[in-house]
Design an enzyme around this catalytic site. Structure first.
Site, PDB file in Angstrom:
ATOM      1  N   LYS A  47       0.841  -1.207   0.000  1.00  0.00           N
ATOM      2  CA  LYS A  47       0.000   0.000   0.000  1.00  0.00           C
ATOM      3  C   LYS A  47       0.873   1.253   0.000  1.00  0.00           C
ATOM      4  CE  LYS A  47      -3.740  -2.581   2.140  1.00  0.00           C
ATOM      5  NZ  LYS A  47      -4.563  -2.931   3.326  1.00  0.00           N
ATOM      6  N   GLN A  91      -4.811  -1.893   9.502  1.00  0.00           N
ATOM      7  CA  GLN A  91      -4.680  -3.181   8.822  1.00  0.00           C
ATOM      8  C   GLN A  91      -5.349  -4.283   9.650  1.00  0.00           C
ATOM      9  OE1 GLN A  91      -3.627  -3.601   5.768  1.00  0.00           O
ATOM     10  NE2 GLN A  91      -3.734  -5.821   5.754  1.00  0.00           N
ATOM     11  N   ASP A 114     -11.081   2.846   4.302  1.00  0.00           N
ATOM     12  CA  ASP A 114     -11.513   1.468   4.061  1.00  0.00           C
ATOM     13  C   ASP A 114     -13.033   1.345   3.958  1.00  0.00           C
ATOM     14  OD1 ASP A 114      -9.673  -0.607   3.692  1.00  0.00           O
ATOM     15  OD2 ASP A 114      -9.040  -0.539   5.794  1.00  0.00           O
TER      16      ASP A 114
HETATM   17  N1  GUN Z   1      -6.839  -6.964   5.591  1.00  0.00           N
HETATM   18  C1  GUN Z   1      -7.213  -7.672   4.506  1.00  0.00           C
HETATM   19  N2  GUN Z   1      -7.892  -6.886   3.644  1.00  0.00           N
HETATM   20  C2  GUN Z   1      -7.948  -5.660   4.202  1.00  0.00           C
HETATM   21  C3  GUN Z   1      -8.503  -4.414   3.793  1.00  0.00           C
HETATM   22  O1  GUN Z   1      -9.123  -4.265   2.725  1.00  0.00           O
HETATM   23  N3  GUN Z   1      -8.333  -3.392   4.642  1.00  0.00           N
HETATM   24  C4  GUN Z   1      -7.686  -3.524   5.820  1.00  0.00           C
HETATM   25  N4  GUN Z   1      -7.601  -2.453   6.593  1.00  0.00           N
HETATM   26  N5  GUN Z   1      -7.164  -4.647   6.231  1.00  0.00           N
HETATM   27  C5  GUN Z   1      -7.287  -5.709   5.426  1.00  0.00           C
END
Ligand code: GUN
Length: 279
Positions: A47, A91, A114
């Site tokens: 990311k 996360q 998110d």
């Molecule tokens: N862990 C797995 N997929 C995601 C996501 O889309 N966002 C976040 N914050 N954590 C994740």
């Protein structure tokens, strides 16, 4: 047809980079990661790499496994109040000792990149404007860009998770699909999946979708990110399903890159809309 998420995501990131420059935006994303799960750390690094690529500034807060919910909430409060931070991403999954719902609800909805805050989830249910979860948004972009018809079609989702199964069901419903959600207690799963024009598997079970479960010509979207013998593989038995499906996403190179592109788009949208609240 292989749905090339990797290529499409790269093109969208290029366009986003140009938009950020042209509009004079300086978006900033903060990520919070707790513990030392290697896969989660890898996703966070990816990311940040995407941020660098498009011109989004990013900061990472890495906290030890034994961090308390209270400490995380305090760090989120600081990020909420920091005018230099546009978007906040925690996360997932968090360690079992952490109250994940409290953490997600503590993020200011305006900074929730998110789309996991209950207010943004509510906006999704009602169809109001708001930040949409990244993976479902990326799937919708992929379907749209490849001109896969959705209205009136039968969509079957395997998996009912809060981050993928439920929100993709709602987005497909808003796009006028007839939606069925299957899960671990569903009886006669193959009978239902075989009716799908669009089959989305977000079950997290390698190989759960086999050729006999797919209607010939269907679009198959594989959201699985399973580690098998150190190798990333999806939920779909790709080689056999590819022969039946009309269109299919590979793993890797399908939904994953689209998720990251959506995160970059969400962060930029938030930076762009800072002066005007969403609704
Ligand atoms: N862990 C797995 N997929 C995601 C996501 O889309 N966002 C976040 N914050 N954590 C994740």
């Amino acid at each position: 047809m292989i749905l090339d998420g990797k290529g499409l995501a790269a093109r969208r990131l290029e366009l986003l980079k140009e938009d950020i420059i042209e509009e004079g935006l300086s978006p900033t994303l903060a990520t919070v990661i707790v513990g030392d799960d290697p896969a989660s750390h890898m996703y966070v690094r990816m990311k940040h790499r995407a941020c660098e690529q498009v011109g989004i500034s990013s900061v990472n807060i890495s906290l030890p496994e034994d961090t308390t919910t209270r400490t995380i909430l305090e760090r989120i409060r600081q990020l909420n109040e920091d005018p230099d931070i546009d978007g906040i991403l925690v996360q997932l999954p968090l360690p079992k000792t952490i109250d994940t719902e409290a953490v997600l609800a503590a993020i200011l909805p305006e900074k929730d990149v998110d789309g996991f805050h209950p207010l943004n989830m509510g906006r999704l249910v009602t169809g109001l404007k708001g930040t949409r979860p990244c993976t479902p948004k990326g799937i919708m972009t992929l379907l749209h860009e490849y001109k896969i018809p959705i209205a009136g079609k039968r969509a079957v989702i395997v998996g009912r998770s809060v981050d993928v199964g439920r929100p993709i069901s709602l987005l497909l419903l808003h796009a006028d699909a007839t939606v069925t959600i299957c899960h671990s207690k569903t009886e006669n799963l193959p009978e239902i999946t075989k009716q799908a024009d669009i089959l989305v598997s977000a079950a997290g079970k390698p190989g759960i979708i086999t050729a006999g479960m797919v209607k010939p010509g269907a679009t198959v979207i594989d959201v699985g990110t399973n580690q098998v013998n150190g190798k990333l593989c999806g939920d779909v038995a790709f080689e056999e399903v590819e022969r039946v499906a009309g269109a299919i996403t590979p793993v890797p190179g399908g939904v994953g890159p689209m998720t990251i592109a959506s995160l970059m788009e969400n962060t930029t949208d938030i930076a762009r809309n800072r002066c005007e609240p969403f609704i």
